[in-house]
Design a protein around this motif. Sequence first.
Motif, PDB file in Angstrom:
ATOM      1  N   VAL A 854     -24.436  16.234  -2.139  1.00 16.79           N
ATOM      2  CA  VAL A 854     -23.009  15.605  -2.945  1.00 16.79           C
ATOM      3  C   VAL A 854     -22.443  15.926  -4.332  1.00 16.79           C
ATOM      4  O   VAL A 854     -21.678  16.181  -4.537  1.00 16.79           O
ATOM      5  CB  VAL A 854     -23.255  13.944  -2.155  1.00 16.79           C
ATOM      6  N   VAL A 855     -23.919  15.783  -5.050  1.00 13.33           N
ATOM      7  CA  VAL A 855     -24.232  15.581  -7.079  1.00 13.33           C
ATOM      8  C   VAL A 855     -23.335  17.194  -6.725  1.00 13.33           C
ATOM      9  O   VAL A 855     -22.504  17.309  -7.466  1.00 13.33           O
ATOM     10  CB  VAL A 855     -25.105  15.504  -7.443  1.00 13.33           C
ATOM     11  N   GLU A 856     -23.920  18.551  -5.989  1.00 14.04           N
ATOM     12  CA  GLU A 856     -23.323  19.543  -6.488  1.00 14.04           C
ATOM     13  C   GLU A 856     -22.413  19.857  -5.469  1.00 14.04           C
ATOM     14  O   GLU A 856     -21.945  20.363  -6.242  1.00 14.04           O
ATOM     15  CB  GLU A 856     -24.441  20.666  -5.361  1.00 14.04           C
ATOM     16  N   VAL A 857     -21.761  19.018  -4.714  1.00 11.91           N
ATOM     17  CA  VAL A 857     -20.388  19.695  -4.220  1.00 11.91           C
ATOM     18  C   VAL A 857     -19.856  19.239  -5.262  1.00 11.91           C
ATOM     19  O   VAL A 857     -18.637  20.226  -5.369  1.00 11.91           O
ATOM     20  CB  VAL A 857     -19.821  18.801  -3.247  1.00 11.91           C
ATOM     21  N   ASN A 858     -19.573  18.366  -5.911  1.00 11.74           N
ATOM     22  CA  ASN A 858     -18.610  17.496  -7.279  1.00 11.74           C
ATOM     23  C   ASN A 858     -18.712  18.356  -8.299  1.00 11.74           C
ATOM     24  O   ASN A 858     -18.266  18.744  -8.257  1.00 11.74           O
ATOM     25  CB  ASN A 858     -18.784  16.227  -7.006  1.00 11.74           C
ATOM     26  N   LEU A 859     -20.140  18.800  -8.301  1.00  7.48           N
ATOM     27  CA  LEU A 859     -19.462  19.870  -9.313  1.00  7.48           C
ATOM     28  C   LEU A 859     -19.092  20.775  -9.736  1.00  7.48           C
ATOM     29  O   LEU A 859     -18.729  21.520 -10.117  1.00  7.48           O
ATOM     30  CB  LEU A 859     -21.696  19.833 -10.334  1.00  7.48           C
ATOM     31  N   GLU A 860     -19.314  21.532  -8.739  1.00  5.38           N
ATOM     32  CA  GLU A 860     -18.535  22.684  -8.023  1.00  5.38           C
ATOM     33  C   GLU A 860     -17.089  22.286  -8.260  1.00  5.38           C
ATOM     34  O   GLU A 860     -16.481  23.106  -8.549  1.00  5.38           O
ATOM     35  CB  GLU A 860     -19.247  23.840  -6.709  1.00  5.38           C
ATOM     36  N   LYS A 861     -16.953  21.270  -7.815  1.00  2.00           N
ATOM     37  CA  LYS A 861     -15.258  20.476  -7.675  1.00  2.00           C
ATOM     38  C   LYS A 861     -14.579  20.394  -9.062  1.00  2.00           C
ATOM     39  O   LYS A 861     -13.492  20.949  -9.323  1.00  2.00           O
ATOM     40  CB  LYS A 861     -15.081  19.609  -7.045  1.00  2.00           C
ATOM     41  N   TYR A 862     -15.260  19.951  -9.936  1.00  2.00           N
ATOM     42  CA  TYR A 862     -14.798  19.752 -11.239  1.00  2.00           C
ATOM     43  C   TYR A 862     -15.001  20.968 -12.477  1.00  2.00           C
ATOM     44  O   TYR A 862     -14.444  20.890 -13.314  1.00  2.00           O
ATOM     45  CB  TYR A 862     -15.692  18.526 -11.695  1.00  2.00           C
ATOM     46  N   VAL A 863     -15.757  21.707 -11.880  1.00  6.35           N
ATOM     47  CA  VAL A 863     -15.756  22.390 -12.745  1.00  6.35           C
ATOM     48  C   VAL A 863     -15.380  23.856 -12.391  1.00  6.35           C
ATOM     49  O   VAL A 863     -14.697  24.514 -13.569  1.00  6.35           O
ATOM     50  CB  VAL A 863     -17.175  23.194 -12.727  1.00  6.35           C
ATOM     51  N   SER A 864     -14.664  23.939 -11.496  1.00  2.00           N
ATOM     52  CA  SER A 864     -13.426  25.509 -11.185  1.00  2.00           C
ATOM     53  C   SER A 864     -11.948  25.662 -12.250  1.00  2.00           C
ATOM     54  O   SER A 864     -11.828  26.340 -12.090  1.00  2.00           O
ATOM     55  CB  SER A 864     -12.682  24.602 -10.103  1.00  2.00           C
ATOM     56  N   PRO A 865     -11.698  24.154 -12.375  1.00  2.95           N
ATOM     57  CA  PRO A 865     -11.211  25.113 -13.800  1.00  2.95           C
ATOM     58  C   PRO A 865     -10.954  25.897 -14.767  1.00  2.95           C
ATOM     59  O   PRO A 865     -10.173  26.300 -15.573  1.00  2.95           O
ATOM     60  CB  PRO A 865     -10.057  23.298 -14.391  1.00  2.95           C
ATOM     61  N   ILE A 866     -12.477  25.962 -15.205  1.00  2.00           N
ATOM     62  CA  ILE A 866     -12.411  26.874 -16.345  1.00  2.00           C
ATOM     63  C   ILE A 866     -12.946  27.765 -15.768  1.00  2.00           C
ATOM     64  O   ILE A 866     -13.600  28.795 -16.594  1.00  2.00           O
ATOM     65  CB  ILE A 866     -13.160  25.944 -17.448  1.00  2.00           C
ATOM     66  N   ILE A 867     -13.477  27.805 -14.550  1.00  2.00           N
ATOM     67  CA  ILE A 867     -14.102  28.906 -14.158  1.00  2.00           C
ATOM     68  C   ILE A 867     -12.432  30.264 -14.375  1.00  2.00           C
ATOM     69  O   ILE A 867     -12.233  30.226 -13.551  1.00  2.00           O
ATOM     70  CB  ILE A 867     -14.667  29.220 -12.461  1.00  2.00           C
ATOM     71  N   THR A 868     -12.282  31.290 -15.393  1.00  2.00           N
ATOM     72  CA  THR A 868     -11.167  32.061 -15.193  1.00  2.00           C
ATOM     73  C   THR A 868     -11.282  32.906 -15.756  1.00  2.00           C
ATOM     74  O   THR A 868     -12.390  33.091 -16.803  1.00  2.00           O
ATOM     75  CB  THR A 868     -10.158  31.267 -15.452  1.00  2.00           C
ATOM     76  N   THR A 869     -10.802  34.605 -15.400  1.00  3.86           N
ATOM     77  CA  THR A 869     -10.803  35.440 -16.461  1.00  3.86           C
ATOM     78  C   THR A 869     -10.103  35.653 -17.286  1.00  3.86           C
ATOM     79  O   THR A 869      -9.723  36.087 -17.681  1.00  3.86           O
ATOM     80  CB  THR A 869     -11.388  36.525 -15.628  1.00  3.86           C
ATOM     81  N   ASP A 870      -8.612  34.885 -17.278  1.00  2.00           N
ATOM     82  CA  ASP A 870      -7.412  34.912 -17.729  1.00  2.00           C
ATOM     83  C   ASP A 870      -7.670  34.845 -19.666  1.00  2.00           C
ATOM     84  O   ASP A 870      -7.963  33.377 -19.341  1.00  2.00           O
ATOM     85  CB  ASP A 870      -6.589  34.413 -17.203  1.00  2.00           C
ATOM     86  N   SER A 871      -7.344  35.256 -19.880  1.00  2.56           N
ATOM     87  CA  SER A 871      -7.781  34.830 -21.378  1.00  2.56           C
ATOM     88  C   SER A 871      -6.426  34.618 -22.098  1.00  2.56           C
ATOM     89  O   SER A 871      -6.706  33.942 -22.916  1.00  2.56           O
ATOM     90  CB  SER A 871      -7.679  35.964 -22.109  1.00  2.56           C
TER      91      SER A 871
END
Length: 1150
Positions: A854-871
Amino acid sequence: MAGQEELIAGSVHSIPTLINQFIATVDKEDEPEACQVYSQELSNLINQDELTLLGFIQNLGSSLTSDSDNLRTKSVQCLSSTLGYLVDSTKLSKQDINVLVDFLLSKFDDKVCLQYVLGSVNYLIQFKNFIPSLNDNLKKIFIRLLKGYDPKKNLAKVRFETFQILATSLKLHLPKNEETNDLFIKSFIHIASGEKDPRNLLISFELNSNLNSVFEFDTIDNELHKEFINDLFDVCFCYFPISFTPPANDPYKITAGELKSKLRATIASQSLFAKDSFSNLIEKLTSTNAVIRNDTLKTILLCVENYSTSVLEEFWLTLWNALKFEILHNDISEIFKSNLNTLIPDNFDENIDDNDDNKSLILTLLIVETLIGKLIHESNPRAQTNLNNLIETIQNELKDNLSSVKDKSKQSTLLLATIASISIESFNKVISFLFSYDVWGKYVNIEQEDVEMEATSSTTSKITTDELEIDVNQATAVSDNDKDLTLTTAKQRDLVDNFGYIFIAYQILTTKYSKVNEESDLGNLKDYLLIFMGQLLMTSSSIEKTLRCKVIQQLSKLISLPKFLTDNEVELILGYFKDILISTIINQSQDAWENDLVVKEIIKGVITIAETQGHLVIDLIISELLNLLDGSDNTNVKIDLVQFNKILNVIGDVCINYQILEVLSIRLLNKIQYIGQEDDKDKSKYIALIIELFLKLINKIENLHQFLTNTWYKSFLPKLLKSIFDLQRTTSSNDYVLIELVGDLFGLIIRFIDKSKHQEILSRFENTFITSNDTKEDDFNENLIETPSIFIGIWNKMLSNLDNSVKFQTSIMEVSDKVIQLIYKIETKDEYLRIQYLQNLSLLYNKFIENDIVVEVNLEKYVSPIITTDSKVQFNETDLVTFEIFIWILKALVIKMNKSGITYLYQLLDIQQSTSSTDVKQLIGKSLKILFIDLKIFTNEFDISSTATSPTKITGKNIISKVKNLNVKLLYKQQIFEIILPRLISNIEENKTNENNTNEIYLNSLSLILEDLPKKILLNHLTKILPLVLTSLTLSKSQTNRLLLSSSLTTLNVIIEENPQLIENKLSVLIPILLKLSVSKVVYNKQLINSEEIRVKSLTSLIQIFKVFKTDDLHKFKQSILKELVTGLDDKKRTVRKLVCDLRQSLYEL
């Protein structure tokens, strides 16, 4: 060495070879012990009967008589060394020893060999077959030393051997017959006279001491013995006072202290020295050198301790006159305080340097105590006679100083108090004299007949306040006709101090005797003392603060005397204190009464009293102060916020145990409830002050003596919680400060509740705070996870301090999901609430959520906004909150070193490195600070008040409740810093060549981390961090900021203090940068970058640089820096101007 062993193995029967090898190797400087191998082998051959002494001597023969001084000396040395290995052997017969003794004594004239001849004699004396009387061997040796040896013509190493002979003889063979004994003493005096070598003096002093303990001297009928005593004294005292500075390469490591202590012991070793030692030592006391005086007094003290009582009886008056002079003619006020618990300070010899004149006074007093103590000790059959005689003599000498309280009255009282502290008999004698009508009795209203009557009565009367109606404006006795009875204020102060010395003497006696209260006569005088001091305290002018303080000290002292005062008498004294304290608070309400000397002294006194009479302090002092807070003192004085806080501080100072704290918990809780119902805009501030006090007191008492707060769970917490709920309902705005304080208090109390009750506590408050049930025990109609509430702060502190073993009744994932929903709902509307709910979420993941999937699922979920290549990515508020949720969950995991947490930390750093978005880089860089920042919910440290010098910390290992509430690894900061730092350094190195340099982001990130990084961790990485610090200091104005500069300068100061060599070759770059930051205006976008803090830190670094580095290279900066610093002399900030002056002074001294 292996070659030597082979040679020996091949030459077992080749005695000449062994002797020649010894002679050949004896001078080897690189192997000084090499020759010993051969002499040891020779001794083995003798022990194994393969070689006789005669054979050995025959083989040595030609070299023993050689014309070559060098060969002859080495030959005798071989003989001496071999004998040394045979000391415990019986292979040498008595006849062999006789022959050797005669042979060696005949060699005394051979000066070049004398050192080894004497060494051989010393070895022979230690042989089991050495018979002193056989062939008069011992006498022969002494006679030869006395008549055939001149110490003045020999080197120190030769003289040392003669002392060794005497020491061995005394240890093994003396005393013998009178003739031999006398020869020994004559030999010693002959050898010791004129000795100057430190090593020889040490053994000389020890020999002198030992022979004085071994031999008995008859100086009455034996003229020779009388002469011996004179010579033995002269041969040691001629060195007094001894001074010695050890040479740098002294192989013997002899210290001046060793020589002094040995010499003292020698002078004190013989009672018959007294007629010379005391007169000579007293003469030395006239020296103006404090070291000599202290050395002399230490020697007198040792003499008094060691000399026989009969000798002290003969010389006590001589000593008394000298010691009395030392005390009477010096100022004693600095070192002998009448409010202490001892006359002679503990461990004064170690704590006070010998250069201090005050040490002389202490030693003098100690000698008086020791001298009188021996004279009147119960083991002495003349003790009573001695006591009567010395008391009579001393009283007659000191009476004039005491009866009119003259300049020397304190010194005189100190001397008498010292005598009084020795025994109950001496105490009674002293106070009988001091409180006689002719001395102090007339001042405290004791008539002669009163004294006689009190002496025969064991009962004491109860003092009432009616007895205080006597007019004592000048503290006079009853008689108006006797003008000598009037005391000036100065004399009143001295008299009260004098009482203090007597009280200390009584206190000392209570540590020696169990029945002091019954057997001493001070109890018969306490009524007079209480009335006299009570009158002085209550009727003296309020401007006479020193007098009143002294009276308070002595009244407090009386209370501290075991079993001395009754409860009624203690109540009387506390009544005085209460009246003065309350009236001062009321009458000086607009002034700084808390700094009043009398008030401070009363508080100190009450604290002392509370240690033994806590219940009376509660009833008479604390209750009145609490009444004053309540406005029930019948004065109708409104206590404002400032006064309220001052009174609380006084209450806090007086609270020193749980008994008092428990009373305060009841009274002040009622006060909180009362204040909450008032219509006062500042009522939250009043309550906050009370909560701060509870935090301070619980921490203080827990550190003094731990206690469980189990009863507070039922009686205190619910009522406090209700009061805070009610208060919040009646106020229009949220008081975040109060809620934080209440949360701290709740957490602290819960932490000290027994671990077994923690599940019950969680269940109760879970029901109160995060459910919507109608069956709540506490009057709280909200649900913290349904609607945002300020009370989340209290709930967080509760959860933080609960034991790790507790479990939620509600689904923990359901709770965490609702908390996350509220965080999104709050967003940026209320910064405090958002942070509190984020902390709550972090607590849940740290202590209660254990499902890694559950911890890993939530970490992956909430880190997603900053995973971007758009400068050019643009974050909305929801994205930022999502990332906040991620970073707070990550904090919860990394502080307990959870594997998923560490994995996602690496992922976060990878994203920062790989993303082309500056905003993402910056967002991650700033967020790393959250991982390092210390929060109360993750620590057990409580900053108990704004005046706390250091937070209190009680670890889980020793806490009385057995609670382990934290899930935080001790070294987590070090481990994650060692992950982050290399990545930051790598990013900076890679960016140096990039066109879009974003290094300021990484440097800012590092500066944020360093703010919360312990110095111990930083020290291990200074080498890596220094280049980053230098880069930060050299950034352009558009890239830098105050935070970055401040952090860099702080780190630079640590480097200068801990490892300055790192910057030694960078000074030419650093100094101009620091100088610019110190005195120039660095402005960007109309904002001053180098604030006062930056300027102060820069100047501090410069001062440290010129203090640490003394190289010639710094001189080239001197004139330019002095010129630049002129601008700083006009800086608007005083701290900056002062540091500029300090730096200029350092430069002028360069």
